[in-house]
Motif scaffolding. Structure first.
Motif, PDB file in Angstrom:
ATOM      1  N   ALA A  67       0.860  -1.185   0.000  1.00  0.00           N
ATOM      2  CA  ALA A  67       0.000   0.000   0.000  1.00  0.00           C
ATOM      3  C   ALA A  67       0.894   1.232   0.000  1.00  0.00           C
ATOM      4  O   ALA A  67       2.082   1.135   0.315  1.00  0.00           O
ATOM      5  N   GLU A  68       0.320   2.382  -0.339  1.00  0.00           N
ATOM      6  CA  GLU A  68       1.124   3.605  -0.334  1.00  0.00           C
ATOM      7  C   GLU A  68       0.384   4.726   0.387  1.00  0.00           C
ATOM      8  O   GLU A  68      -0.822   4.883   0.255  1.00  0.00           O
ATOM      9  N   VAL A  69       1.136   5.499   1.144  1.00  0.00           N
ATOM     10  CA  VAL A  69       0.580   6.671   1.815  1.00  0.00           C
ATOM     11  C   VAL A  69       0.595   7.823   0.822  1.00  0.00           C
ATOM     12  O   VAL A  69       1.656   8.228   0.349  1.00  0.00           O
ATOM     13  N   LEU A  70      -0.583   8.339   0.486  1.00  0.00           N
ATOM     14  CA  LEU A  70      -0.685   9.459  -0.443  1.00  0.00           C
ATOM     15  C   LEU A  70      -0.732  10.796   0.274  1.00  0.00           C
ATOM     16  O   LEU A  70      -0.412  11.826  -0.301  1.00  0.00           O
ATOM     17  N   ARG A  71      -1.161  10.757   1.533  1.00  0.00           N
ATOM     18  CA  ARG A  71      -1.270  11.996   2.312  1.00  0.00           C
ATOM     19  C   ARG A  71      -1.001  11.652   3.771  1.00  0.00           C
ATOM     20  O   ARG A  71      -1.639  10.771   4.328  1.00  0.00           O
ATOM     21  N   PRO A  72      -0.059  12.354   4.427  1.00  0.00           N
ATOM     22  CA  PRO A  72       0.195  12.080   5.839  1.00  0.00           C
ATOM     23  C   PRO A  72      -0.910  12.652   6.710  1.00  0.00           C
ATOM     24  O   PRO A  72      -1.624  13.571   6.297  1.00  0.00           O
ATOM     25  N   GLY A  73      -1.075  12.108   7.888  1.00  0.00           N
ATOM     26  CA  GLY A  73      -2.090  12.603   8.811  1.00  0.00           C
ATOM     27  C   GLY A  73      -2.040  11.835  10.110  1.00  0.00           C
ATOM     28  O   GLY A  73      -1.594  10.680  10.139  1.00  0.00           O
ATOM     29  N   THR A  74      -2.520  12.455  11.180  1.00  0.00           N
ATOM     30  CA  THR A  74      -2.422  11.837  12.505  1.00  0.00           C
ATOM     31  C   THR A  74      -3.764  11.678  13.211  1.00  0.00           C
ATOM     32  O   THR A  74      -3.856  10.958  14.198  1.00  0.00           O
ATOM     33  N   ASP A  75      -4.823  12.343  12.722  1.00  0.00           N
ATOM     34  CA  ASP A  75      -6.111  12.284  13.407  1.00  0.00           C
ATOM     35  C   ASP A  75      -6.928  11.043  13.048  1.00  0.00           C
ATOM     36  O   ASP A  75      -7.561  10.433  13.899  1.00  0.00           O
ATOM     37  N   VAL A  76      -6.935  10.701  11.778  1.00  0.00           N
ATOM     38  CA  VAL A  76      -7.723   9.569  11.287  1.00  0.00           C
ATOM     39  C   VAL A  76      -7.103   9.097   9.976  1.00  0.00           C
ATOM     40  O   VAL A  76      -6.498   9.886   9.254  1.00  0.00           O
ATOM     41  N   ALA A  77      -7.242   7.811   9.692  1.00  0.00           N
ATOM     42  CA  ALA A  77      -6.698   7.252   8.451  1.00  0.00           C
ATOM     43  C   ALA A  77      -7.831   6.747   7.562  1.00  0.00           C
ATOM     44  O   ALA A  77      -8.822   6.205   8.056  1.00  0.00           O
ATOM     45  N   VAL A  78      -7.673   6.945   6.267  1.00  0.00           N
ATOM     46  CA  VAL A  78      -8.598   6.402   5.277  1.00  0.00           C
ATOM     47  C   VAL A  78      -7.812   5.455   4.393  1.00  0.00           C
ATOM     48  O   VAL A  78      -6.823   5.850   3.774  1.00  0.00           O
ATOM     49  N   ALA A  79      -8.247   4.197   4.348  1.00  0.00           N
ATOM     50  CA  ALA A  79      -7.673   3.216   3.423  1.00  0.00           C
ATOM     51  C   ALA A  79      -8.672   3.067   2.283  1.00  0.00           C
ATOM     52  O   ALA A  79      -9.788   2.589   2.494  1.00  0.00           O
ATOM     53  N   ALA A  80      -8.297   3.519   1.101  1.00  0.00           N
ATOM     54  CA  ALA A  80      -9.211   3.502  -0.041  1.00  0.00           C
ATOM     55  C   ALA A  80      -8.609   2.691  -1.171  1.00  0.00           C
ATOM     56  O   ALA A  80      -7.397   2.497  -1.249  1.00  0.00           O
ATOM     57  N   THR A  81      -9.493   2.244  -2.063  1.00  0.00           N
ATOM     58  CA  THR A  81      -9.035   1.471  -3.210  1.00  0.00           C
ATOM     59  C   THR A  81      -9.764   1.901  -4.469  1.00  0.00           C
ATOM     60  O   THR A  81     -10.898   2.396  -4.408  1.00  0.00           O
ATOM     61  N   GLY A  82      -9.106   1.726  -5.617  1.00  0.00           N
ATOM     62  CA  GLY A  82      -9.736   1.999  -6.900  1.00  0.00           C
ATOM     63  C   GLY A  82     -10.227   3.429  -7.058  1.00  0.00           C
ATOM     64  O   GLY A  82      -9.543   4.384  -6.682  1.00  0.00           O
TER      65      GLY A  82
END
Length: 198
Positions: A67-82
């Motif tokens: 997987a790749e991190v497209l945007r850093p962040g510390t509050d919440v993570a979104v794992a998206a596909t397609g």
């Protein structure tokens, strides 16, 4: 293939099957090349809607199972596909204006899943949302839930995708909006999660 909301779940159950869902045309070409070079069966999901180009072809490197991190962040993570990766990035931009720091992960490789990356971002933020144009049962959300349940993760988790029903008919944008799978729906899910985390 495309226009199917059950394919990830079906393909994930086949032993040895690789399941990929590219986020843009650059990743799609790289995924096809990787599939050609891979020893074993590969299923690639291509969407029918036009999406923004996320990757720079000259600097992009694709690897099955990563997987790749497209945007850093510390509050919440979104794992998206397609196709949902672009919507997740838009949602992150919207929430950034409210002071909410959203990490966006592109998960092209649904199987094998980058379990280490998922656990790292989930534990870093304590809040993770999956977003996919697939049933919430058995796809990316199901795969991530399996990893989280078998770990020591104690944070919040939410799946955004098609509910357990047959889809309404309409344009891609209208369907995504109806099922809260677009930017607005993702923003809503993230805000709700952060409210619960307080």
């Amino acid at each position: 293939s495309h226009q199917c909301c059950e394919d990830f779940a079906l393909m994930r159950t086949i032993p040895g099957m690789v399941v990929l869902s590219p986020a843009d045309d650059v990743e799609a070409r790289a995924a096809v090349k990787a599939a050609y070079e891979h020893k074993g069966p590969v299923y690639i999901r291509f969407g029918r809607a036009a999406v923004p180009v996320i990757h720079e072809e000259e600097n992009y490197s694709f690897e099955i199972g990563k997987a790749e991190v497209l945007r850093p962040g510390t509050d919440v993570a979104v794992a998206a596909t397609g196709l949902m990766v672009a919507e997740a990035l838009k949602a992150a931009e919207t929430l950034a204006a409210e002071g909410i720091n959203v990490r966006v992960i592109n998960v092209c490789s649904i199987k094998p899943l980058d379990e280490d990356a998922i656990l790292r971002v989930a534990q870093k933020t304590g809040n993770i949302v999956t977003v996919e144009d697939h049933s919430i049962n058995g796809g990316l959300g199901g795969a991530v839930a399996e990893v989280l349940c078998e770990s020591s993760y104690k944070g919040n988790f939410k799946r955004v995708g098609m509910p357990d029903e047959f889809a309404v008919l309409g344009s891609v944008d209208a369907i995504y909006h109806y099922y809260h799978m677009d930017r607005d729906g993702t923003v809503e899910a993230l805000e709700r999660m952060l409210h619960l985390a307080k």
